[in-house]
Enzyme design. Structure first.
Site, PDB file in Angstrom:
ATOM      1  N   LYS A  27      -2.869 -19.096 105.141  1.00 32.48           N
ATOM      2  CA  LYS A  27      -1.528 -18.583 105.427  1.00 32.48           C
ATOM      3  C   LYS A  27      -1.515 -17.805 106.745  1.00 32.48           C
ATOM      4  O   LYS A  27      -0.605 -17.962 107.564  1.00 32.48           O
ATOM      5  CB  LYS A  27      -1.070 -17.669 104.287  1.00 32.48           C
ATOM      6  CG  LYS A  27      -1.048 -18.303 102.901  1.00 32.48           C
ATOM      7  CD  LYS A  27       0.054 -19.301 102.742  1.00 32.48           C
ATOM      8  CE  LYS A  27       0.240 -19.707 101.276  1.00 32.48           C
ATOM      9  NZ  LYS A  27      -0.915 -20.359 100.664  1.00 32.48           N
ATOM     10  N   LYS A  43       5.750 -15.804  99.420  1.00 31.54           N
ATOM     11  CA  LYS A  43       4.593 -16.446  98.807  1.00 31.54           C
ATOM     12  C   LYS A  43       3.372 -15.548  98.905  1.00 31.54           C
ATOM     13  O   LYS A  43       3.228 -14.761  99.856  1.00 31.54           O
ATOM     14  CB  LYS A  43       4.318 -17.804  99.441  1.00 31.54           C
ATOM     15  CG  LYS A  43       4.196 -17.826 100.961  1.00 31.54           C
ATOM     16  CD  LYS A  43       4.138 -19.281 101.447  1.00 31.54           C
ATOM     17  CE  LYS A  43       4.119 -19.385 102.945  1.00 31.54           C
ATOM     18  NZ  LYS A  43       4.136 -20.784 103.411  1.00 31.54           N
ATOM     19  N   ARG A  61       2.189 -32.801 106.237  1.00 30.61           N
ATOM     20  CA  ARG A  61       0.772 -32.511 106.420  1.00 30.61           C
ATOM     21  C   ARG A  61       0.280 -33.335 107.616  1.00 30.61           C
ATOM     22  O   ARG A  61       0.185 -34.551 107.549  1.00 30.61           O
ATOM     23  CB  ARG A  61      -0.013 -32.843 105.161  1.00 30.61           C
ATOM     24  CG  ARG A  61      -1.536 -32.860 105.325  1.00 30.61           C
ATOM     25  CD  ARG A  61      -2.128 -31.539 105.763  1.00 30.61           C
ATOM     26  NE  ARG A  61      -1.800 -30.419 104.929  1.00 30.61           N
ATOM     27  CZ  ARG A  61      -2.420 -30.104 103.794  1.00 30.61           C
ATOM     28  NH1 ARG A  61      -3.412 -30.865 103.355  1.00 30.61           N
ATOM     29  NH2 ARG A  61      -2.056 -29.046 103.109  1.00 30.61           N
ATOM     30  N   ARG A 119       5.758 -34.305 102.348  1.00 32.03           N
ATOM     31  CA  ARG A 119       5.829 -34.031 100.912  1.00 32.03           C
ATOM     32  C   ARG A 119       7.218 -33.489 100.615  1.00 32.03           C
ATOM     33  O   ARG A 119       7.567 -32.380 101.009  1.00 32.03           O
ATOM     34  CB  ARG A 119       4.717 -33.060 100.529  1.00 32.03           C
ATOM     35  CG  ARG A 119       3.325 -33.666 100.784  1.00 32.03           C
ATOM     36  CD  ARG A 119       2.246 -32.643 100.957  1.00 32.03           C
ATOM     37  NE  ARG A 119       2.486 -31.769 102.103  1.00 32.03           N
ATOM     38  CZ  ARG A 119       1.749 -30.711 102.401  1.00 32.03           C
ATOM     39  NH1 ARG A 119       0.728 -30.385 101.640  1.00 32.03           N
ATOM     40  NH2 ARG A 119       2.021 -29.983 103.445  1.00 32.03           N
ATOM     41  N   ARG A 150       9.822 -26.573  96.487  1.00 27.76           N
ATOM     42  CA  ARG A 150       8.477 -26.808  96.987  1.00 27.76           C
ATOM     43  C   ARG A 150       8.208 -28.297  97.139  1.00 27.76           C
ATOM     44  O   ARG A 150       8.512 -29.081  96.245  1.00 27.76           O
ATOM     45  CB  ARG A 150       7.441 -26.188  96.035  1.00 27.76           C
ATOM     46  CG  ARG A 150       7.594 -24.697  95.849  1.00 27.76           C
ATOM     47  CD  ARG A 150       6.732 -24.197  94.705  1.00 27.76           C
ATOM     48  NE  ARG A 150       7.127 -24.770  93.427  1.00 27.76           N
ATOM     49  CZ  ARG A 150       6.464 -24.593  92.292  1.00 27.76           C
ATOM     50  NH1 ARG A 150       5.374 -23.845  92.289  1.00 27.76           N
ATOM     51  NH2 ARG A 150       6.879 -25.154  91.176  1.00 27.76           N
ATOM     52  N   ASP A 204       0.444 -27.767 108.285  1.00 26.48           N
ATOM     53  CA  ASP A 204       1.690 -28.013 107.567  1.00 26.48           C
ATOM     54  C   ASP A 204       2.866 -27.664 108.460  1.00 26.48           C
ATOM     55  O   ASP A 204       2.932 -26.562 109.029  1.00 26.48           O
ATOM     56  CB  ASP A 204       1.739 -27.194 106.281  1.00 26.48           C
ATOM     57  CG  ASP A 204       0.737 -27.681 105.246  1.00 26.48           C
ATOM     58  OD1 ASP A 204       0.194 -28.792 105.426  1.00 26.48           O
ATOM     59  OD2 ASP A 204       0.510 -26.966 104.255  1.00 26.48           O
ATOM     60  N   GLU A 231       1.568 -23.408 107.704  1.00 24.29           N
ATOM     61  CA  GLU A 231       0.207 -23.090 107.267  1.00 24.29           C
ATOM     62  C   GLU A 231      -0.774 -23.926 108.076  1.00 24.29           C
ATOM     63  O   GLU A 231      -0.414 -24.977 108.606  1.00 24.29           O
ATOM     64  CB  GLU A 231      -0.003 -23.388 105.773  1.00 24.29           C
ATOM     65  CG  GLU A 231       0.761 -22.498 104.823  1.00 24.29           C
ATOM     66  CD  GLU A 231       0.408 -22.768 103.364  1.00 24.29           C
ATOM     67  OE1 GLU A 231      -0.653 -23.387 103.098  1.00 24.29           O
ATOM     68  OE2 GLU A 231       1.196 -22.364 102.490  1.00 24.29           O
ATOM     69  N   ASN A 291      -4.400 -25.460 107.020  1.00 21.07           N
ATOM     70  CA  ASN A 291      -5.337 -25.615 105.913  1.00 21.07           C
ATOM     71  C   ASN A 291      -6.691 -26.070 106.428  1.00 21.07           C
ATOM     72  O   ASN A 291      -6.789 -27.088 107.128  1.00 21.07           O
ATOM     73  CB  ASN A 291      -4.790 -26.636 104.917  1.00 21.07           C
ATOM     74  CG  ASN A 291      -3.509 -26.161 104.258  1.00 21.07           C
ATOM     75  OD1 ASN A 291      -3.548 -25.541 103.210  1.00 21.07           O
ATOM     76  ND2 ASN A 291      -2.366 -26.447 104.876  1.00 21.07           N
TER      77      ASN A 291
END
Length: 317
Positions: free
Chosen positions: A125, A160, A210, A225, A233, A273, A281, A283
């Site tokens: 994050k 979050k 992604r 997504r 979400r 993301d 984000e 990842n």
């Protein structure tokens, strides 16, 4: 090459979509030897190297009994040409300790991907703070008043936890501010824990993309997504629908800016993301989506990854 995958229990893999499985399958296809262990199998004792209790495995091609494993044996990590840290989040204290053991193994000569120090230095994050030019309005705080002021300014916000995964613990609060206080108390544990707050990006209806970066270079397709029904979400784990798409011009801009930076720090694989025009984000622990992208576009992401892995190992000498 001899490859060691540090991952979650193999018996729990969903091989029809698992990215670590896709890596293993491509590596075995090229003749590389595979072994696997759990993070808790790592051991260090003064006077010896970091070792692991590993299982040598081979893939069978069967959909159910998908691997065969030899009995557990102890091996120093330096006996492998590459060690791949593929343990899924959460990034808890045990994951943190595992990165220190892996960093010790590096000092002994092991090659670890992603680099353990880089895993610690890029919390998924918070890593976006380094790239403010690519992110939307964002706040990190444990102070409820800060959150109230942020909501007053932006009206529609997402809250979050910093240690969440798969969409866990994500809340949206609209202009009416309904339940903002209760949600804040839940996430910040009455001031004991920091929270990330971001302006809601309505482009989420087109998907939380992604974007994969392998060896500093973007994969030309992303997986969008898309939230389903009344869900906010897009995470696949939260029921989102994955739709592969070519990268947009903005996606390329982001990936080409971040890619060389992340690669220079030892991040062979990263998943960025993106919602609309904004990075949300970065990842680095166990990025996924290889199989979904390949199935929908024909782009063999696992092939690109093992190419990059082979090059990185060769560069190490």
């Amino acid at each position: 090459m001899k490859l060691l995958f540090i991952a979650d229990p193999l018996e729990g893999f969903k091989i029809y979509k698992d990215t670590t499985f896709a890596m293993m399958r491509e590596a075995q296809r090229r003749g590389h030897q595979l072994a696997a262990c759990l993070p808790q199998d790592l051991v260090w004792q003064r006077g010896s190297q970091v070792t692991a209790r590993v299982r040598d495995i081979s893939l069978t091609g069967d959909a159910t009994e998908w691997f065969q494993a030899q009995p557990l044996r102890s091996s120093p990590l330096t006996a492998f040409d590459a060690v791949l840290m593929r343990k899924d989040p959460p990034f808890d204290s045990e994951y943190f300790y595992a990165t220190h053991l892996l960093e010790q193994a590096e000092r002994e000569g092991a090659r670890v991907f992603n680099k353990p120090r880089a895993l610690r230095d890029h919390p998924e994050k918070l890593a976006i703070m380094e790239f403010p030019q690519f992110i939307g309005p964002t706040l990190v705080t444990r102070d409820p008043q800060d959150i109230q002021h942020f909501h007053a300014e932006h009206q529609d916000i997402i809250l979050k936890p910093l240690d969440g995964m798969g969409g866990m613990g994500i809340f949206r609060v609209g202009p009416d501010g309904l339940n903002l206080g209760s949600i804040t108390e839940t996430l910040n544990r009455h001031g004991a824990q920091s929270v990330m707050v971001q302006k809601f990006l309505p482009q989420i209806v087109d998907g939380d993309k992604r974007v994969l970066i392998i060896g500093g270079r973007p994969v030309p397709f992303c997986l969008a997504r898309i939230p389903q029904g009344s869900e906010v979400r897009g995470n696949l784990a939260a029921g989102g629908k994955g739709v592969a798409r070519p990268l947009s011009a903005r996606d390329w801009e982001i990936a080409e800016a971040l890619g060389p930076v992340l690669q220079s720090r030892g991040l062979l694989l990263a998943g960025v993301d993106v919602i609309g025009e904004c990075v949300t984000e970065i990842n680095v622990t166990s990025p996924t989506c290889f199989q979904e992208i390949q199935e929908q576009t024909g782009c063999d992401v696992a092939h690109l990854f093992v190419d990059a892995l082979e090059s990185a190992v060769a560069a190490h000498g």
